[in-house]
Each structure stands twice: as C-alpha cells, then as structure tokens.
Design a protein around this motif. Sequence first.
Motif, PDB file in Angstrom:
ATOM      1  N   ASN A  19      33.432  39.335 148.746  1.00 47.69           N
ATOM      2  CA  ASN A  19      32.153  40.295 148.851  1.00 47.69           C
ATOM      3  C   ASN A  19      31.537  39.902 150.337  1.00 47.69           C
ATOM      4  O   ASN A  19      30.922  38.989 150.515  1.00 47.69           O
ATOM      5  N   ASN A 217      30.443  54.171 150.358  1.00 48.14           N
ATOM      6  CA  ASN A 217      30.820  53.005 149.951  1.00 48.14           C
ATOM      7  C   ASN A 217      31.198  53.249 148.577  1.00 48.14           C
ATOM      8  O   ASN A 217      30.115  53.614 147.993  1.00 48.14           O
ATOM      9  N   SER A 219      31.852  51.832 145.139  1.00 45.91           N
ATOM     10  CA  SER A 219      31.725  50.394 144.277  1.00 45.91           C
ATOM     11  C   SER A 219      32.645  50.144 143.365  1.00 45.91           C
ATOM     12  O   SER A 219      32.805  50.947 142.212  1.00 45.91           O
ATOM     13  N   GLY A 220      33.627  48.974 143.723  1.00 42.05           N
ATOM     14  CA  GLY A 220      34.418  48.802 142.698  1.00 42.05           C
ATOM     15  C   GLY A 220      33.809  48.265 141.251  1.00 42.05           C
ATOM     16  O   GLY A 220      34.224  48.408 140.050  1.00 42.05           O
ATOM     17  N   TRP A 223      33.108  51.620 139.559  1.00 43.56           N
ATOM     18  CA  TRP A 223      34.315  52.593 139.547  1.00 43.56           C
ATOM     19  C   TRP A 223      35.499  51.973 138.451  1.00 43.56           C
ATOM     20  O   TRP A 223      35.919  52.804 137.714  1.00 43.56           O
ATOM     21  N   PRO A 262      34.874  50.101 152.269  1.00 42.62           N
ATOM     22  CA  PRO A 262      34.877  49.066 151.261  1.00 42.62           C
ATOM     23  C   PRO A 262      34.306  47.909 151.737  1.00 42.62           C
ATOM     24  O   PRO A 262      34.261  47.410 152.809  1.00 42.62           O
ATOM     25  N   HIS A 263      33.400  47.311 150.746  1.00 42.92           N
ATOM     26  CA  HIS A 263      32.627  46.114 150.883  1.00 42.92           C
ATOM     27  C   HIS A 263      32.849  45.065 150.301  1.00 42.92           C
ATOM     28  O   HIS A 263      32.455  43.795 150.578  1.00 42.92           O
ATOM     29  N   GLU A 271      36.564  43.883 141.173  1.00 44.89           N
ATOM     30  CA  GLU A 271      35.412  44.488 141.458  1.00 44.89           C
ATOM     31  C   GLU A 271      35.800  45.523 142.836  1.00 44.89           C
ATOM     32  O   GLU A 271      34.778  45.700 143.758  1.00 44.89           O
ATOM     33  N   ASP A 273      36.351  46.945 146.041  1.00 46.30           N
ATOM     34  CA  ASP A 273      36.006  48.304 146.702  1.00 46.30           C
ATOM     35  C   ASP A 273      37.301  48.861 147.376  1.00 46.30           C
ATOM     36  O   ASP A 273      37.438  50.398 147.194  1.00 46.30           O
ATOM     37  N   SER A 277      38.184  52.743 146.308  1.00 47.58           N
ATOM     38  CA  SER A 277      38.352  53.985 147.485  1.00 47.58           C
ATOM     39  C   SER A 277      39.550  54.560 147.641  1.00 47.58           C
ATOM     40  O   SER A 277      39.448  56.033 147.498  1.00 47.58           O
ATOM     41  N   GLY A 316      25.726  54.667 149.252  1.00 40.65           N
ATOM     42  CA  GLY A 316      26.658  53.669 148.425  1.00 40.65           C
ATOM     43  C   GLY A 316      25.857  52.966 147.562  1.00 40.65           C
ATOM     44  O   GLY A 316      24.520  52.992 147.484  1.00 40.65           O
ATOM     45  N   ARG A 318      26.343  49.528 146.863  1.00 44.56           N
ATOM     46  CA  ARG A 318      26.343  48.198 147.062  1.00 44.56           C
ATOM     47  C   ARG A 318      25.154  48.113 148.023  1.00 44.56           C
ATOM     48  O   ARG A 318      25.177  48.662 149.314  1.00 44.56           O
TER      49      ARG A 318
END
Length: 417
Positions: A19, A217, A219-220, A223, A262-263, A271, A273, A277, A316, A318
Amino acid sequence: MKKQLTNIILAGAAPDTGNHGVTALALSLLSALDKRGLQQATVLDNGGSMRLGELLSLHYRTLALKPGKRFYQPNNMHQVRMRQMFGLPSPILSAIKNADAVLDVSGGDSFTDMYGPARFEQITVPKLMAIDSGVPLILLPQTYGPYQFTKTRRIARKILKAAHLAYARDEDSYKNLQTLLGDDFDPQKHRLGVDLAFGLPCVGGDNTPDDLPVGINVSGLLWHDAAAATEQFGLKADYKQSLIQFALKILEDTNKDILLVPHVRPSGGSECDLVASRAFKLAIPSEYRDRIQIEENANSPELLKGTISNTCWFTGARMHATIAALSTGVPVCNMAYSMKAKGVFASCGQQEQVFDLRKNSTDQVVSALFASFNQRRKTKAELAFSLSNAKRVWVQQMNDISYALDEPKEKLEVVYA
C-alpha cells in the motif's frame, strides 16, 4: 532546550504492505526528520528478522511485529505483548525502551474499530507497549474513530490520554478527539495538524497544463468484492458502475484520455489496485480502450505522486492517492466510503470535492464527478491559494514533532520542508 528526537521507533507505517499510501507516511516522516537531525529510525513492519531498509536514500532498520495466530513466532505481537506483561525480554521491547519515542500513525486511518476487532487490536498493541514501557508515545497526524463499542472507546481514550503528543489530521478528527477525551483534553498535547503525506517528496512531476490526461485510482478494496464492500461500508452508490459510467462520459463527451494510477500494488493481495485497474479497463467497450492507460511502472510513493501531478484532474477512493493530487495542486475529488476524506479535504478548502458513496446514488455520483471535472480550472486556482497554508502547518508540526520531549523554552528555528 528541547530534546530532539534522534532515535525513534515508527509504528503503523510498514513499508512492506504494497500500500503506497502507507509507505508514503513512512517516507514523509523519515525525510522530514532526516532534515531535522534524525540519527536512527527503526520501522516496525511485517517481515522476518531485523534488517536494513532504504527509502529515497534514507536508511533505517526494520523490526517485524506481526499480527496473526502464529503465537509461537518471537515477532508475533501477541507473544511480544505477553512477554512485556510478564517481564520477559524481547528484541522489540529492548528497541522500544532504548528509543527517544515511539511515533505511531496507524496507517493514517486505522485507529478505529470500523475494520473489526482484530485490526483494532493490531493497531493498538504498539501504542500500549510504548505506554507500558514508559517511552513517550507520539501519535502522528491521523483520523480518530469512529469507535462503535464501549471497549474500543475506552482503550482509545486511555491511549490518547497517555500520549505525549497526539495530532489529528483534520478538524473533524480533532473534534472527535475532544469529544472522546472530555475533561482530559489538553490543547498542549492534543493538536490539529495535516496529513504527513502533504510533505511527501515528488519525483518526476511537472504539472504542465491542460493536455494532460484524466487520472483515476481504481480501489481494489471496493472493486474486487463489491458486495462485501457495499455491506461493510454501507454504500448506496454502485462503485463499479459509478467509475465505468463516469469514464464513458469522459471518453464519449471529451477528447481526454484516461490514466489509471494503482496505489496498492500486488503485495496488497485481495485489495490490489493494479488487478482492479486491469479489470476496469476490460469493462470499458473495446473501441475506447486504447485511450485508457495503466501506470504500471511507478512503484514507489514519490513516483506515484509525480505521476498523479501530471494529470489535469484526478479522482479516487484511496485517501493517499487523492492527497497526492491535493498536495501537488491538481484538482481532485474523493469518492468517499467513510468520514475520513471530508476533513482532510477541508484542510485545503476542498470539502465540496468529496462525494460520499454512502449517501449518493450511482447517477448522482457520476453527475457530481463530471461536474467537478468541468470546473477543474476554477478548482485549481482555489487550491493554489489554500494549499500554501496546509504546507505551512505541515512544516510547523514537523518542527514540533522533531523537538517533542520538553516544553519549548525558546522559539524554534523554522526548518522548511
């Protein structure tokens, strides 16, 4: 003279989680204290034995303090906590006792029971170990709460009361802190600051004008298991459809391309990203996909901040992805799933750029995002004015944190970011 922090323990910002928002907190703090004379830092992470780490040429050592059920492991936090309670030795306890202070940031937003009891315990154990070791605990700028249960409120209150310093990163959290402490609130040690990531170094960004892409962004967290996220956070809007429909409006109604940033990367597991994405891009009709790019090479917080600074507008869920935009003057809105976003945005006068997925329908979120995109030039001008004050607050708080162990006897020399 105040005693300067020269040997610290950093908790709640492990740089090995995948992260980059959490890593950004570690990097922001270490780079700021390095400029203020820090000599030794030990970062609590999730790895194995003690080892050396490096962020942006800043050297530190790491010690593992891991959650989980493997109680037999010497770096399991439950075993270390038990050893402390029974007066038994531990390398982590020795490191804490030899430090000037334990600095704890709780991942920015995890000092809450919103993510469940196991996460709350994981976040609070390092704080309690510092308090019980008699070592000053400094709570770095973060969100406090919400606390839904009597037990967690009691523990949080104990920690905040015992802390040497406790910074809230926004006005809403500061008010929560005041309410929780009641008569034990002390304005000398319970303070209002700004998120550490406002001082994160930026690499590769030049923020040139309006030929830049729209940044998103994905977010996983929201998503990958949309049904679970909807239930956990009480979402009214459909997160996936909000993003997809908004992206289609950009692609159909404007000549802008889209850059996905992605972050949380592969080690972020479920989780991630980056995986989200890729799935998002495949959900867009094929005739538009060549106008959507995914930033796959920016693999550090400072590079991601530079990438985000090279967008014309950003959105985003995040928090630290959107803080990267805020802190570089990029017009940005946050797709909020908790209380934490609005207060941080308010520190830059941008609270109206927070669109709450818990209170708005999918259509309302899409309309709000597109309206925000269309007023990006006005927002950019407003942000340029308000951002300077947030950065001044950031500098002052880092000075105060650096010289934190005694009351000031003379005016400190200001060290600029």
